[in-house]
Design a protein around this motif. Structure first.
Motif, PDB file in Angstrom:
ATOM      1  N   GLU A 143       0.830  -1.200   0.000  1.00 12.73           N
ATOM      2  CA  GLU A 143       0.000   0.000   0.000  1.00 12.73           C
ATOM      3  C   GLU A 143       0.869   1.256   0.000  1.00 12.73           C
ATOM      4  O   GLU A 143       0.571   2.233  -0.710  1.00 12.73           O
ATOM      5  CB  GLU A 143      -0.918  -0.009   1.219  1.00 12.73           C
ATOM      6  N   LEU A 144       1.941   1.252   0.778  1.00 17.40           N
ATOM      7  CA  LEU A 144       2.861   2.390   0.805  1.00 17.40           C
ATOM      8  C   LEU A 144       3.444   2.644  -0.581  1.00 17.40           C
ATOM      9  O   LEU A 144       3.476   3.797  -1.057  1.00 17.40           O
ATOM     10  CB  LEU A 144       3.984   2.124   1.815  1.00 17.40           C
ATOM     11  N   LEU A 145       3.909   1.590  -1.238  1.00 16.44           N
ATOM     12  CA  LEU A 145       4.508   1.744  -2.562  1.00 16.44           C
ATOM     13  C   LEU A 145       3.490   2.233  -3.583  1.00 16.44           C
ATOM     14  O   LEU A 145       3.793   3.116  -4.397  1.00 16.44           O
ATOM     15  CB  LEU A 145       5.120   0.419  -3.023  1.00 16.44           C
ATOM     16  N   GLU A 146       2.301   1.665  -3.565  1.00 13.63           N
ATOM     17  CA  GLU A 146       1.287   2.073  -4.531  1.00 13.63           C
ATOM     18  C   GLU A 146       0.937   3.553  -4.361  1.00 13.63           C
ATOM     19  O   GLU A 146       0.762   4.274  -5.350  1.00 13.63           O
ATOM     20  CB  GLU A 146       0.044   1.205  -4.367  1.00 13.63           C
ATOM     21  N   ARG A 147       0.838   3.994  -3.117  1.00 15.07           N
ATOM     22  CA  ARG A 147       0.506   5.402  -2.887  1.00 15.07           C
ATOM     23  C   ARG A 147       1.672   6.314  -3.265  1.00 15.07           C
ATOM     24  O   ARG A 147       1.457   7.399  -3.822  1.00 15.07           O
ATOM     25  CB  ARG A 147       0.109   5.615  -1.430  1.00 15.07           C
ATOM     26  N   TYR A 148       2.886   5.884  -2.949  1.00 14.49           N
ATOM     27  CA  TYR A 148       4.039   6.704  -3.322  1.00 14.49           C
ATOM     28  C   TYR A 148       4.106   6.870  -4.838  1.00 14.49           C
ATOM     29  O   TYR A 148       4.284   7.991  -5.348  1.00 14.49           O
ATOM     30  CB  TYR A 148       5.344   6.088  -2.803  1.00 14.49           C
ATOM     31  N   LEU A 149       3.962   5.781  -5.552  1.00 14.54           N
ATOM     32  CA  LEU A 149       4.041   5.850  -7.007  1.00 14.54           C
ATOM     33  C   LEU A 149       2.890   6.677  -7.580  1.00 14.54           C
ATOM     34  O   LEU A 149       3.100   7.540  -8.437  1.00 14.54           O
ATOM     35  CB  LEU A 149       4.018   4.437  -7.592  1.00 14.54           C
ATOM     36  N   GLY A 150       1.677   6.421  -7.116  1.00 21.38           N
ATOM     37  CA  GLY A 150       0.506   7.054  -7.716  1.00 21.38           C
ATOM     38  C   GLY A 150       0.275   8.491  -7.301  1.00 21.38           C
ATOM     39  O   GLY A 150      -0.154   9.320  -8.118  1.00 21.38           O
ATOM     40  N   PHE A 151       0.565   8.819  -6.038  1.00 22.13           N
ATOM     41  CA  PHE A 151       0.260  10.151  -5.524  1.00 22.13           C
ATOM     42  C   PHE A 151       1.468  11.088  -5.481  1.00 22.13           C
ATOM     43  O   PHE A 151       1.309  12.304  -5.537  1.00 22.13           O
ATOM     44  CB  PHE A 151      -0.332  10.058  -4.107  1.00 22.13           C
ATOM     45  N   ASP A 152       2.669  10.530  -5.366  1.00 20.42           N
ATOM     46  CA  ASP A 152       3.863  11.367  -5.189  1.00 20.42           C
ATOM     47  C   ASP A 152       4.717  11.426  -6.453  1.00 20.42           C
ATOM     48  O   ASP A 152       5.047  12.518  -6.933  1.00 20.42           O
ATOM     49  CB  ASP A 152       4.709  10.844  -4.022  1.00 20.42           C
ATOM     50  N   ALA A 153       5.093  10.274  -7.001  1.00 24.76           N
ATOM     51  CA  ALA A 153       6.035  10.250  -8.125  1.00 24.76           C
ATOM     52  C   ALA A 153       5.364  10.584  -9.455  1.00 24.76           C
ATOM     53  O   ALA A 153       5.816  11.470 -10.192  1.00 24.76           O
ATOM     54  CB  ALA A 153       6.721   8.890  -8.195  1.00 24.76           C
TER      55      ALA A 153
END
Length: 493
Positions: A330-340
């Motif tokens: 979940e952390l990775l998915e949010r980082y990729l989708g919302f931040d990067a």
């Protein structure tokens, strides 16, 4: 079990793919500095494909080891004994492994044995490209884009008659080529750095100018430094891996490598002395590498850091284990989708969301599970390259910086050398100074943001971010990484 060498290629088990070309006819046209596992799973594979095409016998690889330690000497001994050959095991996630023998490294030098002879070999007119993988921190270019001439390693090298660093070795070889009327070679960085060709040009010209201004002018006028983007997940190979790989292949190989089946190489087409037809081997040539490198660095490499630093603190040691953790996913998915992704422009034909989903599938490949401590190592060099632009961009646009603050808090806590269960591990941060480490260990958690790794990020201009970083460090210390992570992913956005 046959020992790997030219003389035993015909004796290897039938499933193993062996070179189809006459290695005795191959001549080195490319020298590669620092022959690590990644080079042997990536650039050497593309050249192996080229050599299998008629008319390319002049594009073999001369491998050159530049570090003087026991591991590098063992590698040199192994490659000499095996005529430069090694097995590469490519590991798809959902298909049987493929084992092939890579034959493109046709000669190997360990530079510390005779650096003057190495320089003379690089001056051979047959060498038309010198590629290199010396890690993100190996260029000595600071946040302001200045080569660190006062760094002890560089200052000491400039004072030597026969230099030891890659900058000195190549500069002195170029001096011999200029003086002999041979002409230049291309210097091709294959490290994970934004605009790596420009960084390499800065480093080499700065070193050369400090040594000989006229030579620096000649290099500036004649040598090209293409930018590149390289991608293939290639784990470290431990002694247990060597035994496992050799048992599976049926080959006595002292230097095997294993990797995923995915491979990509994007290169700026700027070669002053010619190049092999790598496009026929799958390399993408382009005028602008930047969009490809930005996507890869800020999504794949940054996600590796997002796995490695919290993962080590949570007690994980390999990627395949942590990729079963739904909180981390979940952390990775949010980082990729919302931040990067919102801060990136995709290259032609690429969908960022699909690229991010592919990354997570690649990370789940249990056959190539990498060591998290290796991924976390030298984060002082990696975080400015992989995470800084996303961090500054998120703050500038008023986005939610909680995942970035969490990552940086985990980095500061990782430096303590013990995980949440109290188990000790070795911290490998060669580019942090004692002053940096003192800041990380200060009683005031916020002082860690004053470490040199964060120079130029401008984090101090965002008091709310600093307060968030402090709160997360305190939460990690008080409750552990897992509860802190769960609190983060419970938040919207």
């Amino acid at each position: 079990m046959p020992a790997l060498a030219n003389s035993t290629l015909g004796q290897l088990p039938a499933p193993i793919i062996v070179p189809t070309y006459d290695r005795a006819a191959i001549r080195p046209g490319i020298a590669h500095m620092s022959v690590g596992n990644f080079h042997r799973a990536h650039q050497a594979v593309y050249l192996d494909r080229v050599l299998a095409m008629p008319g390319n016998a002049e594009w073999g690889i001369l491998g050159i080891g530049i570090m003087d330690d026991a591991r590098e000497r063992a590698k040199a001994d192994a490659l000499h004994a095996q005529d430069g050959l090694y097995t590469l095991t490519e590991c798809p996630a959902d298909a049987p492994d493929t084992v092939r023998v890579i034959g493109s490294i046709v000669d190997y030098l360990h530079a510390p044995d005779d650096r003057a002879a190495t320089i003379r070999r690089l001056a051979d007119p047959a060498i038309r490209i010198v590629s290199m993988t010396v890690t993100e921190g190996g260029y000595y270019v600071d946040e302001a884009g200045q080569f660190q001439l006062d760094h002890p390693t560089i200052a000491e090298d400039l004072a030597r008659d026969v230099p030891h660093t890659v900058f000195g070795l190549l500069t002195e070889a170029l001096r011999l080529r200029r003086d002999g009327g041979v002409g230049p070679f291309t210097i091709l960085s294959c490290d994970n750095l934004p605009h790596n060709g420009h960084v390499a040009r800065t480093a080499f010209l700065s070193w050369a100018r400090a040594r000989d201004a006229a030579l620096a002018d000649w290099i500036a006028a004649h040598v090209t430094f293409p930018c590149t983007m390289v991608d293939r997940i290639t784990p470290a190979v431990r002694d247990a891996d060597i035994a496992r790989l050799d048992a599976a292949s049926g080959v006595d190989d002292r230097a095997p490598v294993f990797c995923e089946d995915f491979i990509q190489w994007v290169v700026e087409d700027s070669f002053c002395a010619g190049r092999p037809p790598l496009e026929a081997a799958g390399v993408l040539f382009t005028k602008d590498v930047a969009p490809y490198e930005q996507v890869k660095l800020r999504m794949l490499n940054a996600s590796h850091s997002m796995l490695g630093l919290p993962g080590v603190l949570m007690g994980y040691r390999v990627v395949s284990d942590i990729m079963r953790d739904p909180d981390v996913i979940e952390l990775l998915e949010r980082y990729l989708g919302f931040d990067a992704e919102p801060l990136l422009t995709a290259p032609p034909g690429m969908e960022l969301h699909e690229y991010g989903a592919l990354l997570l599938r690649r990370f789940r490949n249990q056959a190539i599970s990498d060591q998290l401590l290796r991924i976390a190592s030298d984060s002082a060099s990696k975080l400015p390259v992989f995470v800084k632009d996303t961090a500054t961009g998120t703050l500038a646009r008023g986005g939610n910086p909680v995942r970035i603050a969490f990552l940086l808090a985990c980095f500061a806590e990782y430096l303590r050398g013990t995980d949440d269960s109290g188990a000790a591990y070795t911290v490998a941060e060669p580019h942090l100074t004692p002053d940096d480490l003192a800041l990380a260990g200060d009683a005031d958690p916020g002082r860690a943001l004053g470490m040199s790794v964060f120079a130029g990020w401008g984090l101090e201009d965002h008091p709310a971010f600093v307060a968030l970083f402090v709160r997360l460090r305190r939460a990690i210390r008080a409750d552990g990484v897992r509860p802190t992570l769960r609190a983060i992913i419970a938040q919207p956005g």
